[in-house]
Scaffold this motif. Structure first.
Motif, short mmCIF file in Angstrom:
data_model
loop_
_atom_site.label_atom_id
_atom_site.label_comp_id
_atom_site.label_asym_id
_atom_site.label_seq_id
_atom_site.Cartn_x
_atom_site.Cartn_y
_atom_site.Cartn_z
N ALA A 30 75.77 51.66 41.12
CA ALA A 30 74.86 52.44 40.04
C ALA A 30 74.77 53.90 40.30
O ALA A 30 74.53 54.70 39.43
CB ALA A 30 73.59 51.56 40.35
N CYS A 40 71.63 52.68 34.40
CA CYS A 40 72.19 52.59 35.52
C CYS A 40 71.40 51.65 36.47
O CYS A 40 71.33 51.16 37.36
CB CYS A 40 72.52 53.88 36.20
SG CYS A 40 73.81 54.51 35.33
N TYR A 60 72.10 48.46 38.42
CA TYR A 60 71.70 48.25 39.87
C TYR A 60 71.01 46.89 40.06
O TYR A 60 71.43 46.14 40.76
CB TYR A 60 70.87 49.17 40.30
CG TYR A 60 70.19 48.98 41.50
CD1 TYR A 60 71.00 48.93 43.06
CD2 TYR A 60 68.87 48.39 41.88
CE1 TYR A 60 70.39 48.63 44.02
CE2 TYR A 60 68.34 47.94 43.00
CZ TYR A 60 69.23 48.08 44.26
OH TYR A 60 68.73 47.70 45.13
#
Lengths: 185, 120
Positions: free
Chosen positions: A113, B15, B19
């Motif tokens: 990420a 993002c 995650y």
């Protein structure tokens, strides 16, 4: 002497009121999203998701997309989160902290990420740092405008989507129906 | 408004959702993270639609379609998760390893024959 025309691209150091509001709501939204994916309490994750989705609705309002903002409030905050809470309830999610909310590949997920965030933010910043959204004039996403374009130019996709929603409804009912004894899927 | 603000916010939200999808164990929390990713895309669509002043407002129409598809997806996804929970007693994605390949079990000739039959 003629008054100088306002520059096409004002700097970042003199933000307008809309920008300040967008930035503040964006920070709240991002923080709520981060808490929602990291908290150990499953029900709290769903409630923080409400904050994140509601913040996004405010962002749509600031971008003058009024109709989409209310659709967001109705569908996401109103029904999707309630559906998720029902799902948590029906799968007997533990109330309170559950230490195994994150799986073992958490460091890898964090690395992926972070790398994706760095790459995306770099590219996006580099590409659109000089672009300016002109929010003046009539609202571009008012209910009248949206209804007009939806039923003038996008009728066929709209109808196809309604068929898809019906199919999804039937599928969800079939999947979650209790099978009679002896019959297995 | 600078276009960079909504674009960067959308990238960061995407993002965060990424995650969540990779790190969460409960299937319903994975679905929540997927919703976050879809919302990031929606924000991008709306921002670029307003920026381009598109006559057809394709971005806003597509956002509405994405929202509807996301609603359908969450309904089907939750139905599948509930069915898995009823059959297995767990909704943890890393405990559903029926189709995972394990290196230590050698493949028996019977299962190979079954696979060939299924493939035929």
């Amino acid at each position: 002497m003629i008054l100088a025309a306002p520059p096409a691209h004002p700097g970042f150091l003199s933000p307008t009121g809309v920008e300040v509001a967008f930035l503040l709501v964006g920070l709240v939204t991002l923080g709520a999203a981060v808490v929602s994916v990291t908290t150990k309490q499953l029900v709290h994750a769903a409630l923080w998701l409400v904050v994140a989705l509601g913040g996004l609705a405010v962002e749509y309002l600031l971008l003058t997309a009024e109709f989409i903002a209310w659709v967001q409030v109705l569908i996401y905050v109103g029904s999707v989160v309630v559906l998720l809470l029902f799902g948590l309830m029906l799968t007997r999610a533990p109330i309170g902290r559950s230490p195994d909310a994150d799986s073992g590949n958490r460091p890898v997920a964090l690395a992926v990420a972070a790398a994706a965030a760095a790459a995306l933010v770099w590219v996006v910043w580099d590409a659109f740092r000089k672009s300016w959204i002109d929010l003046e004039g009539p609202a571009q996403g008012s209910t009248g405008v949206t209804g007009e374009i939806l039923f003038r130019h996008w009728v066929l996709p709209f109808e196809a989507l309604s068929v898809l929603l019906l199919a999804a409804l039937v599928g969800a009912i079939v999947l979650s129906r209790k099978k009679p004894e002896g019959e297995r899927d | 408004m600078h276009l960079a603000y909504p674009a960067v916010l959308a990238a960061l939200l995407f993002c965060v959702g990424l995650y969540g999808v990779l790190a969460r164990r409960n299937a319903i929390l994975v679905l929540m993270s997927v919703e976050l990713m879809l919302n990031a895309v929606n924000l991008n669509l709306v921002a670029f639609d307003v920026w381009l002043r598109d006559a057809l407002h394709a971005g806003q129409a597509l956002t509405l379609f994405t929202i509807a598809i996301a609603a359908a997806e969450i309904g089907i996804g939750l139905a599948i998760v509930l069915m898995v929970y009823r059959n297995r007693g767990t909704a943890d994605v890393d405990r559903l390893r029926d189709t995972a390949e394990s290196p230590e079990t050698p493949e028996s000739p019977e299962s190979t024959a079954e696979k060939a039959e299924a493939a035929a």
